[in-house]
Design a protein around this motif. Structure first.
Motif, PDB file in Angstrom:
ATOM      1  N   GLY A 246      -6.367   7.631  -5.511  1.00  0.00           N
ATOM      2  CA  GLY A 246      -6.178   8.832  -4.898  1.00  0.00           C
ATOM      3  C   GLY A 246      -6.589   9.145  -3.432  1.00  0.00           C
ATOM      4  N   GLY A 247      -7.115   8.111  -2.694  1.00  0.00           N
ATOM      5  CA  GLY A 247      -7.565   8.316  -1.581  1.00  0.00           C
ATOM      6  C   GLY A 247      -6.319   8.590  -0.639  1.00  0.00           C
ATOM      7  N   THR A 248      -6.496   9.300   0.421  1.00  0.00           N
ATOM      8  CA  THR A 248      -5.325   9.741   1.391  1.00  0.00           C
ATOM      9  C   THR A 248      -5.598   8.921   2.666  1.00  0.00           C
ATOM     10  OG1 THR A 248      -5.274  11.648   0.616  1.00  0.00           O
ATOM     11  CG2 THR A 248      -4.132  11.557   2.524  1.00  0.00           C
ATOM     12  N   TYR A 249      -4.896   8.250   3.158  1.00  0.00           N
ATOM     13  CA  TYR A 249      -4.462   7.405   4.407  1.00  0.00           C
ATOM     14  C   TYR A 249      -3.837   8.136   5.657  1.00  0.00           C
ATOM     15  CZ  TYR A 249      -7.661   3.667   3.297  1.00  0.00           C
ATOM     16  OH  TYR A 249      -8.950   2.849   2.893  1.00  0.00           O
ATOM     17  N   MET A 250      -4.252   8.121   6.660  1.00  0.00           N
ATOM     18  CA  MET A 250      -3.691   8.679   7.917  1.00  0.00           C
ATOM     19  C   MET A 250      -3.891   7.656   9.143  1.00  0.00           C
ATOM     20  SD  MET A 250      -3.953  12.611   7.566  1.00  0.00           S
ATOM     21  CE  MET A 250      -3.515  13.600   6.370  1.00  0.00           C
ATOM     22  N   LEU A 251      -3.072   6.978   9.655  1.00  0.00           N
ATOM     23  CA  LEU A 251      -3.359   6.177  10.831  1.00  0.00           C
ATOM     24  C   LEU A 251      -2.640   6.886  11.905  1.00  0.00           C
ATOM     25  CD1 LEU A 251      -2.099   2.564   9.612  1.00  0.00           C
ATOM     26  CD2 LEU A 251      -4.156   3.420   9.791  1.00  0.00           C
TER      27      LEU A 251
END
Length: 446
Positions: A246-251
């Motif tokens: 459920g972690g959210t990633y934003m590069l």
């Protein structure tokens, strides 16, 4: 992005990705951002074109080096101890399913101007050209003591309390000469300098046991393993783990400004005009430069070659440690080599790294002893970066900042930092009592 999270992690270096994965598995709501458009931060892997852009200022590497995409050149090259805490963390989190490992061929030490294989067991000690006949017998006795030592079984201690006597005192009981002490302390116990000699011997004995158990694990020539396609695979493996939980990633999120409330506690992170709220921030030193101090500098050379390092038994992958005393330095120098056998270069090409804690301003001269071991070189790059450590008090500001990567070519110090950060953030220890055989399937040679 205008949401509330338990933890926001800034930077996708290996340390941050391991923490993001561990915290997500714990059920915390995690947002993970990076100002770069790629994973890995300082610990990323570059292809040949990216390498040329970074060091040569253009994107036209010579054609004879082969296809750019066949290269995965690590910016923080490190091997993984087969029985060490990174492997335990990989198994604990099940990240092993995203990665394939292969054993490293050789572990060597520089002694009196030559490279020698590091003996790790009593049997190897008897064969080693590092020692004369009588010294071999003394070293064998010491290795047997270490192999039999069990912290919880006093009958194996031979009346010695290793929490009270120093490494120097323990070694002197076996009458080992300085030369032997040098390779045991630096190439087996993997100490970075000689301070360990005046510290309790238990740590050195545990480190030696880890080394020999790791060698036995794969019956190979070294205690190290390494992921196929390079270390860039590791942060991505933990990033996938975080996403599964459920972690959210934003590069590619510019600025990533950490926001604080009136009491100086972190309350969120702003990027592109949007603020995500949070209770805690985890980041590398570059995101909070006013909460860290410079503690050193790592000097590194990167070489592309068409042959293995000479005198390493044609090893396709190898570590050579140059102990400080052999070079008249304050800390050790490390040589690390990998090749097409780990899918980090095209067939017939080898990538070697020489790294050390910078002790002068002349990187090229300083790294020369390691570079001289490499033989003919196709291309050579020099790099350096400052090392930082946090100076803040996390209990006051809820900012948990990792320490910069050191010059060592193995991961033990890196993961120790991660696990102590995890304990500071959660108040818990990571349970690393895992079945180590769970990783073996992925580690068979191809």
């Amino acid at each position: 992005m205008d949401e509330e999270y338990d933890v926001i992690v800034l930077g996708t270096g290996l340390k941050e990705c391991i923490l993001s994965g561990l915290l997500s598995v714990d059920g915390l709501k995690v947002l993970h951002m990076d100002r770069n458009d790629y994973y890995g931060g300082e610990s990323t892997s570059l292809n040949l074109i990216q390498l040329w852009q970074k060091f040569r200022g253009n994107d036209k590497p010579p054609a004879h080096l082969g296809p750019s995409r066949d290269y995965n050149v690590d910016m923080v090259p490190k091997f993984i101890m087969a029985n060490g805490i990174l492997v335990r963390t990989l198994i604990h989190t099940d990240v092993t399913k995203y990665l394939s490992f292969k054993a490293i061929d050789g572990s060597y030490v520089f002694n009196k101007g030559k490279i020698h294989k590091v003996p790790a067991t009593d049997v190897e000690a008897l064969k080693s050209p590092l020692m004369g006949l009588f010294e071999k017998r003394r070293a064998r006795s010491f290795f047997i003591y270490v192999q039999n030592y069990d912290e919880n079984d006093p009958s194996t201690h031979q009346g010695l309390d290793l929490t009270r006597i120093t490494s120097r005192e323990l070694i002197s009981k076996y009458g080992l000469d300085d030369n032997t002490v040098d390779f045991i302390g630096h190439a087996v116990a993997l100490h970075r300098d000689d301070r360990y000699l005046n510290e309790p011997a238990l740590d050195t004995v545990k480190r030696m046991k880890l080394y020999s158990e790791s060698v036995l694990r794969f019956q190979g020539g070294s205690p190290y393993i390494y992921p196929l396609y390079g270390l860039g695979e590791l942060p991505q493996g933990f990033a996938r783990l975080s996403a599964v939980y459920g972690g959210t990633y934003m590069l590619n999120k510019p600025e990533c400004k950490v926001e604080f409330d009136m009491e100086g506690k972190v309350c969120g992170v702003t990027s592109e005009g949007e603020t995500a709220k949070c209770m805690k921030v985890v980041c590398d030193p570059s995101y909070l430069p006013n909460k860290v101090r410079k503690v050193g500098k790592v000097a590194r050379a990167i070489a592309i070659m068409s042959h293995p390092i000479p005198n390493t038994n044609e090893s396709h992958s190898v570590q050579v440690i140059l102990p400080q005393k052999q070079l008249g330095r304050k800390s050790d120098m490390y040589v690390f080599c990998c090749s097409y056998s780990h899918n980090v270069a095209p067939k017939g090409k080898y990538i070697a790294f020489v790294s050390a804690e910078a002790e002068t301003d002349n990187l090229e001269m300083e790294l020369k002893p390691g570079i001289d071991l490499l033989g003919p070189i196709d291309e050579l790059f020099f790099d350096s970066y400052d090392r930082f450590e946090p100076v803040n008090e996390p209990s006051l500001d809820n900012c948990f900042i990792s320490t910069s990567y050191d010059a060592t070519t193995h991961f033990e110090s890196t993961v120790t930092d991660v696990l102590s950060m995890y304990t500071m953030i959660t108040g818990k220890m990571v349970d690393l009592s895992v079945d180590l055989s769970a990783a073996s399937a992925a580690e068979e040679d191809y």
